[in-house]
Design a protein around this motif. Structure first.
Motif, short mmCIF file in Angstrom:
data_model
loop_
_atom_site.label_atom_id
_atom_site.label_comp_id
_atom_site.label_asym_id
_atom_site.label_seq_id
_atom_site.Cartn_x
_atom_site.Cartn_y
_atom_site.Cartn_z
N ARG B 144 -14.40 0.31 -11.26
CA ARG B 144 -15.33 -0.82 -11.22
C ARG B 144 -16.77 -0.35 -11.09
O ARG B 144 -17.05 0.69 -10.46
CB ARG B 144 -14.96 -1.79 -10.11
N LEU B 179 -1.94 8.87 -1.26
CA LEU B 179 -3.38 8.86 -1.05
C LEU B 179 -4.12 8.59 -2.37
O LEU B 179 -5.01 7.73 -2.44
CB LEU B 179 -3.82 10.19 -0.43
N ASP B 181 -3.07 7.09 -4.95
CA ASP B 181 -2.84 5.70 -5.36
C ASP B 181 -3.74 4.73 -4.59
O ASP B 181 -4.29 3.79 -5.17
CB ASP B 181 -1.36 5.33 -5.15
N HIS B 182 -3.87 4.96 -3.29
CA HIS B 182 -4.71 4.07 -2.48
C HIS B 182 -6.18 4.20 -2.89
O HIS B 182 -6.91 3.21 -2.93
CB HIS B 182 -4.53 4.35 -0.99
N VAL B 183 -6.60 5.42 -3.17
CA VAL B 183 -8.00 5.61 -3.58
C VAL B 183 -8.24 4.90 -4.92
O VAL B 183 -9.25 4.20 -5.09
CB VAL B 183 -8.35 7.11 -3.68
N ALA B 185 -6.68 2.36 -6.03
CA ALA B 185 -6.69 0.91 -5.78
C ALA B 185 -8.07 0.46 -5.29
O ALA B 185 -8.51 -0.65 -5.58
CB ALA B 185 -5.61 0.55 -4.77
N ALA B 186 -8.73 1.33 -4.55
CA ALA B 186 -10.07 0.99 -4.04
C ALA B 186 -11.11 0.96 -5.15
O ALA B 186 -12.17 0.34 -5.01
CB ALA B 186 -10.49 1.98 -2.96
N LEU B 187 -10.82 1.63 -6.25
CA LEU B 187 -11.83 1.84 -7.29
C LEU B 187 -11.61 1.01 -8.55
O LEU B 187 -12.53 0.86 -9.35
CB LEU B 187 -11.85 3.33 -7.69
#
Lengths: 189, 189
Positions: B144, B179, B181-183, B185-187
């Motif tokens: 994003r 980790l 995957d979570h990062v 998801a944040a982006l």
């Protein structure tokens, strides 16, 4: 409490209070066993009866001082996380607290036993409080089911620790809010 | 190159090679200036001509060894990030590399000048390579627009560092993938 136990407890309390007072006033390097003993009005041997080294006294003083941490639960997850991250960032950004953290980190890296104590007594209660807050949010559907909450806690604190240790950027409220926002983005349903 | 300069360069190279060889073979504590000098076939004074202390020699050896890091760019952002995080987690999980990192971290925490050198010469090139890969992904619309890429890099490495330092959980491929995957998801947009 028998008189001897009461005297012990008074000495212990005086030592921990002296340690906190010294940490607030002076550099970590100057918070010696000698200085703590003098301030507490006890002999050095009294300190060594209970603790092996300075790092352990400091840890115990900090652990007892730490509030039984309950995270804010205003219902507004974003506001609550921002508050926690801001407080953490401010702590790492404060020169005196930072110096204590730096010294404790060095002791942790060179003493496995102390490392375990710092982790279990000082840090885990705080990390678990955050995880509990996130678990509540997950139950309310504000966090996706598949999110790993231990990992989420590391996403909140790891970057602060990393930035602090590498001095890689400002530790201010703007940073804290951006971090909280990115962590939330990682967790949203 | 004049003969003197060439001899200097040969000594320098021998010292750095000896340092890397010793780091691979033995504990950091045993990688002394004496041991490096003996292995390199130079006098201790030759080492002290160029470096103040062991930590600086180690840093230079590691910095020269580090590849000019280009992140994988397979087009598959998720696969690429997983690869980077897995490599990082494996590095921190490896006992010998971990011991070197631990020792360098202690030196960084107690020597501001060395801390800057480690950050600027050893770590920043790697962190920037990751940021560049993320910037390319952002241009392709896989991340994003509002994502903070410096923060994204900290989200990738901070948790690993945190877990490693607190020994708070396993450093394995499963953790690395979660980790990454979570990062991501944040982006994601």
């Amino acid at each position: 409490m028998p008189a001897a136990a009461r005297r012990n407890e008074q000495s212990r309390r005086a030592i921990l209070d002296a340690t906190l007072a010294l940490l607030a006033e002076t550099d970590y390097a100057k918070v010696t066993i000698e200085a703590i003993a003098a301030r507490a009005g006890v002999g050095k041997q009294t300190i060594y009866r209970w603790w092996r080294r300075k790092g352990e006294v400091v840890l115990e003083a900090l652990a007892e001082q730490a509030m039984p941490m309950a995270l804010p639960d205003s219902g507004d997850l974003e506001a609550d996380l921002r508050q926690v991250v801001r407080a953490t960032v401010a702590e790492f950004g404060d020169p005196r607290l930072s110096a204590t953290t730096r010294a404790l980190t060095v002791e942790m890296l060179t003493d496995d036993d102390l490392a375990e104590q710092v982790r279990d007594r000082l840090l885990r209660p705080q990390l678990h409080a955050v995880r509990d807050r996130l678990a509540a949010a997950r139950e309310q559907g504000q966090i996706r089911t598949g999110a790993d909450l231990d990992l989420a806690v590391e996403l909140m604190f790891g970057p602060v620790f990393h930035r602090w240790q590498l001095r890689n950027g400002p530790l201010d409220a703007e940073y804290a809010d951006a971090l909280a926002d990115h962590v939330l983005a990682a967790l949203r349903p």
